[in-house]
Design an enzyme around this catalytic site. Sequence first.
Site, PDB file in Angstrom:
ATOM      1  CG  ASP A 184      -0.227  -0.199   2.526  1.00 30.80           C
ATOM      2  OD1 ASP A 184       0.958  -0.593   2.513  1.00 30.80           O
ATOM      3  OD2 ASP A 184      -0.839   0.030   3.580  1.00 30.80           O
ATOM      4  CD  GLU A 188       9.786  -1.723  10.868  1.00 31.17           C
ATOM      5  OE1 GLU A 188       9.761  -2.027  12.090  1.00 31.17           O
ATOM      6  OE2 GLU A 188       8.783  -1.340  10.241  1.00 31.17           O
TER       7      GLU A 188
END
Length: 498
Positions: free
Chosen positions: A324, A407
Amino acid sequence: MSSAHYQALEPQTSDEDNEDIERRHHQSNSRSCTACATSATTTAHPAHAMVRKGGVARRRCLVPLAAGALFFVAFCYLTLSADTRLALGLGGGAEDSEELSHHGIGKQWSPLMETRPADWLLRYTRHDEPEGEDRAADEEEFQGNLSHRTQEIDDYKWNFKIEEQRSQQIHIRKWHRFKPMIHGMNFRPLNETVHICSESYEDRRQFMQDKPQSEYGQLPVIYFVTPTYPRREQIPELTRLAHTLLHVPRLHWLVADDQEKCNGFMDTLLYRFGIPFTHMVSPMPSKFRNEKPAPRGVANRRAALQWLRQHNLTNGILYFGDDDNTYDLRLFSEIRKTQRVSMFPVGLIADYGVSGPVVRKGKVVAFLDSWVAGRRWPVDMAGFAVSLEYMSQYPYVNMPYKPGYEEDLFLRSIGLQMNLIEPRGNNCTEILVWHTQTKSKKLGMVRLESKYLDDRSNLGALLHNLKLMGVASTTESEGRDALISKNGKEKPHSKILS
Ligand code: UGA
Ligand code: MN
């Protein structure tokens, strides 16, 4: 809970803090040593000392005790393993320092973090962000989840032993300072089964940007990993993304779908673009699906990592590109230069509308992101790229199921250090990727008699396609009859369709 409270929950120790702590320890140690020496002299002549110093001598009696205790703590800290230190509540220890934290997650680990800092939800402003009671319930749930972790750790330990027996690379493990108990809280070994639905290595695009495909032959390949999941926006998102990727030469698109079964519609769609691709399915384990927050896109990214590993790829660049986001074409030329790890700002992240590195004199020195929560690398998934040559040196590459920390822990698993980061995007002054979010809605429902879903009109095929795409479904009984109109007036279905 107030934001001050959230802050209180977060591990706040910074490298500078650690330095300060070390400095203070050093000073107090040397002070106690002097005190020790003095008190040794005084114990040799106790009466004399009492007469001379009075109350001071009493205090001195406590000093050797304090020094002894300090010495004991320092001894434990330096000699015990990190796991034991954690178990004794002595903290992460040596891994805290910049130099030694190469691979461990050291200081950032704490039981509090296992409950996830309560403000993790503030990381991204989402439509479904819980408020008030819901939020309190979520936090309670976080606490509840802690107990399930014990089993997870045991499973992990077991897996780790098996892996250790099989692996011939024990020396590498040691060198990388792999700490199973620390990592075990978050890390499961990367042993996903990779289930491939379809793939194509053929690049059927003739021109990209303004050049024929043949002129790009020498460029390293970008492995663009897109986690995706079934919802009504999935096909439109992937279509939009594909139309960006169509302009990017030498790219292999790894589309990893968070579901059990392959979706033939998606295979056809991906093949039609002509971009080399691999379509795989890797569903989120059910135990995480019910968690709030769930680790989004982790199972599928892990499968893609596994795919890269299975293919022994040591050349090319890895980039995690969500379905997205919005990508500027310049991003691809920038990340293609990656030697080790590239980083760049991502637009539209949380409160600041941006998250990214702080650069001074061409070097990354810190990070700007409104949610830190102990993350050493507080960056968005779309804010970095990794060279596969670099990554292949780290056998324990991993992405844990830990919402908000994916992350950070991934980058730790590949031993990132500040001086290895290559700032991109004109020294991190430009935005080459945007964290756009599409508003999600529930599946559409069209009430229409099934006898009209044939080839007398387009509606049979159209609604069939929408069903395959996961956008809308038909019903004969629920809700209002589908509105079919002509000249501004609603018409009975029979009038138009029979
Ligand atoms: C942000 C980051 O951009 C993500 O890279 C990160 O994984 C995520 O937060 C997180 O930490 O949870 P955000 O826009 O908040 O992303 O999340 P989504 O776009 O909903 O999900 C990230 C990716 O995972 C998307 O590509 C999405 O298609 C995929 N996803 C999402 C799944 O595969 N399964 C899900 O159940 C939900
Ligand atoms: Mn997103």
